[in-house]
Scaffold this motif. Sequence first.
Motif, PDB file in Angstrom:
ATOM      1  N   UNK A 186       0.829  -1.210   0.000  1.00 44.97           N
ATOM      2  CA  UNK A 186       0.000   0.000   0.000  1.00 44.97           C
ATOM      3  C   UNK A 186       0.863   1.260   0.000  1.00 44.97           C
ATOM      4  N   UNK A 187       1.794   1.340  -0.927  1.00 43.19           N
ATOM      5  CA  UNK A 187       2.627   2.546  -1.008  1.00 43.19           C
ATOM      6  C   UNK A 187       1.863   3.705  -1.633  1.00 43.19           C
ATOM      7  N   UNK A 188       0.799   3.387  -2.367  1.00 43.76           N
ATOM      8  CA  UNK A 188       0.049   4.430  -3.051  1.00 43.76           C
ATOM      9  C   UNK A 188       0.642   4.819  -4.392  1.00 43.76           C
ATOM     10  N   UNK A 189       1.694   4.104  -4.802  1.00 49.95           N
ATOM     11  CA  UNK A 189       2.350   4.399  -6.075  1.00 49.95           C
ATOM     12  C   UNK A 189       1.829   3.459  -7.171  1.00 49.95           C
ATOM     13  N   UNK A 190       2.005   3.886  -8.419  1.00 48.53           N
ATOM     14  CA  UNK A 190       1.483   3.114  -9.541  1.00 48.53           C
ATOM     15  C   UNK A 190       2.561   2.410 -10.353  1.00 48.53           C
ATOM     16  N   UNK A 191       3.735   3.021 -10.461  1.00 43.25           N
ATOM     17  CA  UNK A 191       4.813   2.463 -11.276  1.00 43.25           C
ATOM     18  C   UNK A 191       5.721   1.564 -10.441  1.00 43.25           C
ATOM     19  N   UNK A 192       6.309   0.544 -11.093  1.00 44.29           N
ATOM     20  CA  UNK A 192       7.180  -0.388 -10.387  1.00 44.29           C
ATOM     21  C   UNK A 192       8.328   0.281  -9.678  1.00 44.29           C
ATOM     22  N   UNK A 193       8.992   1.219 -10.337  1.00 44.88           N
ATOM     23  CA  UNK A 193      10.141   1.896  -9.729  1.00 44.88           C
ATOM     24  C   UNK A 193       9.724   2.720  -8.518  1.00 44.88           C
ATOM     25  N   UNK A 194       8.571   3.372  -8.613  1.00 44.06           N
ATOM     26  CA  UNK A 194       8.099   4.191  -7.496  1.00 44.06           C
ATOM     27  C   UNK A 194       7.748   3.323  -6.288  1.00 44.06           C
ATOM     28  N   UNK A 195       7.105   2.200  -6.557  1.00 47.01           N
ATOM     29  CA  UNK A 195       6.766   1.270  -5.467  1.00 47.01           C
ATOM     30  C   UNK A 195       8.045   0.746  -4.829  1.00 47.01           C
ATOM     31  N   UNK A 196       9.019   0.365  -5.673  1.00 45.68           N
ATOM     32  CA  UNK A 196      10.292  -0.152  -5.177  1.00 45.68           C
ATOM     33  C   UNK A 196      11.009   0.884  -4.331  1.00 45.68           C
ATOM     34  N   UNK A 197      11.048   2.115  -4.772  1.00 46.17           N
ATOM     35  CA  UNK A 197      11.728   3.172  -4.012  1.00 46.17           C
ATOM     36  C   UNK A 197      11.148   3.297  -2.604  1.00 46.17           C
ATOM     37  N   UNK A 198       9.832   3.214  -2.509  1.00 49.50           N
ATOM     38  CA  UNK A 198       9.188   3.298  -1.192  1.00 49.50           C
ATOM     39  C   UNK A 198       9.553   2.103  -0.321  1.00 49.50           C
TER      40      UNK A 198
END
Length: 326
Positions: A186-198
């Motif tokens: 539940x990071x709230x991100x949509x892209x793989x890289x954004x989710x990974x960064x979180x």
Amino acid sequence: MKQLKYFLMLVFVSIGTLGSIYSNNTKPNLDPPDEFKTLVEFLEGRVDFVKGNFPIIPAEEVKKNLKNESYHIIDIRTDSWFEYGHIKDAVNVPAEELLSYFKATINPADYEKIILVCYSGQSASYYSALLRMAGYDNVYSMKWGMGSWREDFADTWLKNAKSSFEDKLETTLNSKPSSGTSPVLTTGKLEGKEILDQRLESLFAIPYSDFIIKSEDVFEKPEEFFIVNYAKTSDYSLGHIPGAVLYEDTSLLSNTDLLTLPKDKKVAVYTTTGQEAAYLVAYLNVLGYDAGNIAYGENAFMNNLLKKNGRDAFSSKEINMFPVIE
């Protein structure tokens, strides 16, 4: 008058139909995006170790390349141990600062290999995995850690390489469970890289010690864990922790057996040395599983059996007498 009535009825029906069409076309999608699936698809295309290719290099290679400027050594031990003795030209970086060090202090692309060094090689492998997931695919961990560099640092391995539970091992095959559902991210991100960064930001803030599982705890209360023996079939058959399930090579990919792992139970992973397991534990925790590494791997409970069968056992033969800076 009748014509007016029919006209008004036609208008109301038309408005109702248009309203219904508009409502159906603009109805928001209330289903949240599947962050787990997005992240898995992103990572499986960029990390090799999830397919069994672990970036671990021997101390001998590091020693041969001490004058090679394309090799960069990062020591993540405490500053007191670093001061006691470290590899020439190594830099001391706390584990929680590694990501910022890669982003702001060095240009990782300048190096052929960046080697992480710790006490036993396990925490270095864990953080090497996190960095590789971040896109730094020239990061490696040194096998056995400083325990193989010089005798002064070998106590960690010598004290923990044991055979205490060899008589408790089983050789029967334990079947994998059926595939289930994945952890919910539940990071709230949509892209793989954004989710990974979180996910990486969260995990770098947690000390590796939180992911260590003692072998004696698993043998005493195996029911509290889902035990993963990541090995070859022949090695698994030699003897494994009671209840352990065999996973090998590509078993942890999304199109094979990844979803057979439980999302609501501690996943205890072990390999021969614990270093390979540390890579997998990092990966599974990024995906949202609750995973831990059985410290020192099979060497912690079946070291003699490993030696007898020519497997990856720690012994005095693994200890070098390479120079250090004090």
